[in-house]
Design a protein around this motif. Structure first.
Motif, PDB file in Angstrom:
ATOM      1  N   ASN A   1      -3.116  -5.385   8.217  1.00  0.00           N
ATOM      2  CA  ASN A   1      -2.953  -4.842   6.707  1.00  0.00           C
ATOM      3  C   ASN A   1      -4.102  -5.359   5.700  1.00  0.00           C
ATOM      4  O   ASN A   1      -4.555  -4.453   5.135  1.00  0.00           O
ATOM      5  N   THR A   2      -4.432  -6.682   5.913  1.00  0.00           N
ATOM      6  CA  THR A   2      -5.361  -6.949   5.016  1.00  0.00           C
ATOM      7  C   THR A   2      -6.708  -6.502   5.383  1.00  0.00           C
ATOM      8  O   THR A   2      -7.591  -6.225   4.554  1.00  0.00           O
ATOM      9  N   MET A  37       0.886  -1.177   0.130  1.00  0.00           N
ATOM     10  CA  MET A  37       0.066   0.068  -0.198  1.00  0.00           C
ATOM     11  C   MET A  37       0.898   1.186  -0.077  1.00  0.00           C
ATOM     12  O   MET A  37       1.897   1.323   0.568  1.00  0.00           O
ATOM     13  N   VAL A  47      -3.811  -0.472   8.797  1.00  0.00           N
ATOM     14  CA  VAL A  47      -2.806  -0.597   7.496  1.00  0.00           C
ATOM     15  C   VAL A  47      -1.562  -0.483   8.461  1.00  0.00           C
ATOM     16  O   VAL A  47      -0.393  -1.111   8.189  1.00  0.00           O
ATOM     17  N   LEU A  51      -4.531   2.330  -4.388  1.00  0.00           N
ATOM     18  CA  LEU A  51      -4.482   0.921  -3.715  1.00  0.00           C
ATOM     19  C   LEU A  51      -4.650   0.187  -4.740  1.00  0.00           C
ATOM     20  O   LEU A  51      -3.877  -1.090  -4.763  1.00  0.00           O
ATOM     21  N   ILE A  80     -10.858   0.222   1.082  1.00  0.00           N
ATOM     22  CA  ILE A  80     -11.711   0.142  -0.093  1.00  0.00           C
ATOM     23  C   ILE A  80     -13.207   0.430  -0.107  1.00  0.00           C
ATOM     24  O   ILE A  80     -13.641   1.080  -0.706  1.00  0.00           O
ATOM     25  N   HIS A  85      -6.765  -2.960   4.381  1.00  0.00           N
ATOM     26  CA  HIS A  85      -6.836  -2.691   3.164  1.00  0.00           C
ATOM     27  C   HIS A  85      -8.554  -2.988   2.539  1.00  0.00           C
ATOM     28  O   HIS A  85      -9.180  -1.787   1.920  1.00  0.00           O
ATOM     29  N   GLY A  98      -1.476  -2.692  -5.542  1.00  0.00           N
ATOM     30  CA  GLY A  98      -1.912  -4.092  -5.323  1.00  0.00           C
ATOM     31  C   GLY A  98      -1.477  -5.048  -6.382  1.00  0.00           C
ATOM     32  O   GLY A  98      -0.777  -6.043  -6.680  1.00  0.00           O
TER      33      GLY A  98
END
Length: 130
Positions: A80-81, A1, A72, A126, A88, A84, A130
């Motif tokens: 972090n996941t 990120m 994050v 993002l 979003i 994210h 990614g």
């Protein structure tokens, strides 16, 4: 990120906190309600409940984006996941709300740009990260 995604999401969140203040805390002031094309205290009183509610929607979107940024920044892979995903969702909702505003009133283009460009930049960053 990327740092750009986190910065844009933070800016988007702060803008939405400002919207919360305008719509839920300060809406009764003529300088504020006139920003929303409301021309009189009577008109402001008529839409006050809607503005108050809308302000809280903006606050909750802001808190979602800030939560994503914090998760994050937390460092672990799981955080972090999760961060994210929250980023979003929050940023996509902000952009979606901006598109609804644009579809409702083309006269509100300035408000649409303020509302939707920072979270759109976050989503773009993002996607590139990614």
């Amino acid at each position: 990120m990327t740092a750009l995604a986190l910065a844009a999401a933070t800016v988007a969140a702060l803008i939405h906190v400002l919207f919360f203040g305008l719509e839920s805390l300060w809406f009764r002031h003529p300088r504020v309600y006139r920003r929303f094309q409301i021309n009189s205290a009577e008109e402001a009183a008529a839409v006050r409940a809607f503005a108050f509610n809308q302000g809280f929607y903006n606050l909750f979107l802001a808190l979602g984006a800030l939560t994503g940024v914090v998760l994050v920044a937390g460092g672990s892979a799981d955080m972090n996941t999760a961060g994210h995903a929250v980023l979003i969702f929050a940023c996509a909702c902000m952009v979606g709300a901006g598109m609804v505003l644009l579809a409702t009133s083309r006269e509100m283009i300035r408000a649409v740009l303020i509302q939707a460009v920072p979270p759109a930049l976050a989503l773009l960053a993002l996607g590139l990260a990614g």
